[in-house]
Write an enzyme that holds these catalytic residues in place. Structure first.
Site, short mmCIF file in Angstrom:
data_model
loop_
_atom_site.label_atom_id
_atom_site.label_comp_id
_atom_site.label_asym_id
_atom_site.label_seq_id
_atom_site.Cartn_x
_atom_site.Cartn_y
_atom_site.Cartn_z
N ALA A 177 0.84 -1.21 0.00
CA ALA A 177 0.00 0.00 0.00
C ALA A 177 0.87 1.25 0.00
O ALA A 177 0.60 2.21 -0.73
CB ALA A 177 -0.92 0.00 1.22
N TYR A 178 1.91 1.22 0.81
CA TYR A 178 2.80 2.38 0.90
C TYR A 178 3.52 2.62 -0.43
O TYR A 178 3.61 3.76 -0.91
CB TYR A 178 3.81 2.17 2.03
N CYS A 179 4.01 1.54 -1.05
CA CYS A 179 4.68 1.68 -2.36
C CYS A 179 3.71 2.25 -3.39
O CYS A 179 4.08 3.11 -4.19
CB CYS A 179 5.21 0.33 -2.84
N GLN A 182 3.09 5.96 -2.66
CA GLN A 182 4.26 6.79 -3.00
C GLN A 182 4.45 6.88 -4.51
O GLN A 182 4.81 7.93 -5.04
CB GLN A 182 5.52 6.23 -2.33
#
Lengths: 272, 270
Positions: A177-179, A182
């Site tokens: 999710a973070y990747c 970003q």
């Protein structure tokens, strides 16, 4: 042959001077956001500073940043805001624009939280996914949209700096999710750069490598940490090492730099 | 914060310093406090740059050099150490975009054209980095290498594919230099300019021509040579202490887009 005179040229340290400029830093309570706020203030800018959540501790930390800015002799307006809510951000930006007179530069610097890491994709719930996307991608869009409206209205150009992560350009296990969020920020940056370039607004991203306070990293000493030894510089970055790049990108000297993702990562993304 | 951008007491070599981007970057380094070796082939041009550096209160020497010859690159570094006692910054800007083989059909580019284009645009950066890093390591105080590539390295450049290939080599070289030299506290980065005018337009006609070219760029204008100066100072100074191996594109937004044509209808430039 005489050296040509460029009428608009800014050289020496004048190039980075932000005296008389006004900047909004979202996520100024801690880490890189705080370091950027202080660097902009040292370069002469007056600031509006906000949190990214309505958490009490973050609000207290923001007051400390504001105090440090005032100690540098610059103005600091404080706002506690949940940056993941578009309407709230719009209201905040209106208010801040009124208080500062205008906004010349916007810095989006949401801090990564520990729960974004160590999460295998199969275990990520709908709510968790939505939260990470909201905090990192939607919040950045809401702030760019609100400040972009003001910048377009005033027609004086502007500077937008999105602080993102090298994880927006590369994949890392257990951080899907973070990747994704970003990566979204980086391409949002490119898209807005295209859209607003004719109006003199530049939009750039700073992609951070492993920083001393990266939540995913654990102990940042090279002896204790294989990941740190993997960085070509064999050390993590410090938040204050990001400040000067933000000052450059906020200044008049960077008017021809737009749509770029600039890595401050100790060489992390260049080796095999 | 701004102190970290200062280059007081540091010494730099700038190749291609006789005009255009190199000249502006040499002056920017000097304004930030550096002493400068100004190198290029044409003695009169680098003498003018050196004079302008001295007018800023810094020391300067003009050293004529053909950077296709590694011995002359070695000599530049030696001249810097001889004159200023050190070398902290190697700025390899020398390059020729429109020399041999330019605008020719693929089949009309000779071996000689190809080799010469690679020599002047790529080998020169290797020779200068090799010579400068030796001197930096010997002194043991680190340093900064800045190479100048080109946006033509990143997209098809039909006017001069050898130039684009050479500049792509510069970008790859920079990444490896960064990893190889980091343990000596030497950082290596690359500036990647898009369409930047080397000097202000002369007269109305040229102004109109520059303006027309600018409409093919998202920012609706060409870059101006001086705009590379502050970026060079950032990369040369302590301000970029955690930045290495990177390419900094300065192109008015062109390379971040490029999926639809620009320059159709006239838009208001600013």
């Amino acid at each position: 042959m005489p050296v040509p005179e460029w009428p608009n040229a800014r050289r020496g340290l004048d190039a980075y001077d932000l005296s008389g400029r006004r900047a909004l830093v979202i996520g100024a309570a801690a880490s890189v956001g705080r370091a950027i706020a202080l660097a902009l203030a040292e370069a002469g800018a007056d600031l509006a500073l906000t949190t990214v959540t309505t958490d009490g501790e973050e609000a207290m930390a923001l007051r400390k940043t504001a105090r440090a800015v005032r100690e540098l002799g610059r103005a600091a307006v404080e706002q506690v805001v949940d940056a993941s809510l578009g309407t709230g951000v719009q209201v905040m930006v209106r208010q801040v624009t009124k208080e500062l007179g205008r906004i010349d530069a916007l810095v989006n610097a949401p801090v990564a939280s520990a729960e974004s890491f160590g999460r295998p994709a199969t275990k990520v719930s709908d709510a968790e996914w939505a939260k990470v996307i909201a905090r990192h991608l939607s919040a950045t869009f809401f702030a760019c949209r609100a400040v972009g409206r003001e910048m377009l209205k005033s027609d004086a150009g502007g500077r937008i700096i999105n602080v993102a992560s090298a994880l927006g350009e590369r994949g890392l296990p257990d951080a899907s999710a973070y990747c994704a969020a970003q990566g979204g920020v980086l391409n949002l940056t490119r898209a807005l750069a295209q859209e607003w370039a004719p109006r003199g607004i530049t939009v750039n991203a700073i992609a951070l490598g492993w920083m001393e306070d990266s939540p995913a990293l654990g102990d940042p000493t090279p002896e204790a940490n294989r990941t740190v030894r993997f960085i070509p510089m064999k050390r993590v970055g410090r938040p204050d090492e990001v400040g000067p790049l933000a000052v450059y990108l906020a200044s008049q000297a960077s008017g021809y730099v737009s749509g770029q993702v600039l890595f401050v990562d100790g060489g992390l993304t260049v080796h095999l | 914060m701004l102190d970290r951008l200062r280059l007081d007491g540091k010494a730099a070599v700038v190749t291609g310093a006789g005009r255009g981007l190199g000249q502006q970057m040499a002056l920017a380094l000097a304004e930030a406090g550096a002493d400068v070796v100004c190198a290029a082939r044409t003695a009169s041009q680098i003498e003018a740059t050196a004079e302008a550096v001295r007018a800023l209160g810094r020391r300067a020497v003009a050293v004529p050099a053909d950077v296709r010859d590694s011995a002359q690159c070695d000599a530049l570094v030696r001249a810097c150490v001889d004159a200023f006692g050190r070398i902290d910054v190697m700025l390899s800007n020398a390059g020729i975009g429109d020399a041999r083989g330019h605008s020719r059909e693929l089949w009309d580019v000779s071996d000689e054209d190809w080799r010469d284009t690679l020599d002047v645009n790529l080998s020169s950066a290797f020779y200068c980095a090799r010579a400068a890093s030796r001197a930096m390591i010997e002194r043991g105080e680190g340093g900064a290498i800045i190479n100048v590539a080109s946006g033509t390295a990143l997209r098809a450049y039909t006017l001069n594919f050898a130039y684009g290939a050479a500049k792509a080599g510069v970008i790859a070289l920079t990444k490896t230099l960064a990893v190889l030299l980091q343990r000596h506290d030497i950082r290596a980065n690359c500036i990647i300019p898009g369409f930047v005018s080397q000097r202000p337009a002369r007269g109305e006609e040229e102004l109109a021509m520059f303006g027309a070219r600018g409409r093919y760029i998202p920012a609706q204008r060409l870059g101006e040579a001086w705009e590379l100066g502050p970026l060079a100072v950032y990369l040369a100074s302590e301000a970029s202490s955690y930045v290495t191996g990177q390419g900094f594109i300065i192109d008015g937004g062109g390379l971040a887009g490029g999926l639809a044509p620009l320059g159709g209808e006239k838009r208001e430039a600013r």
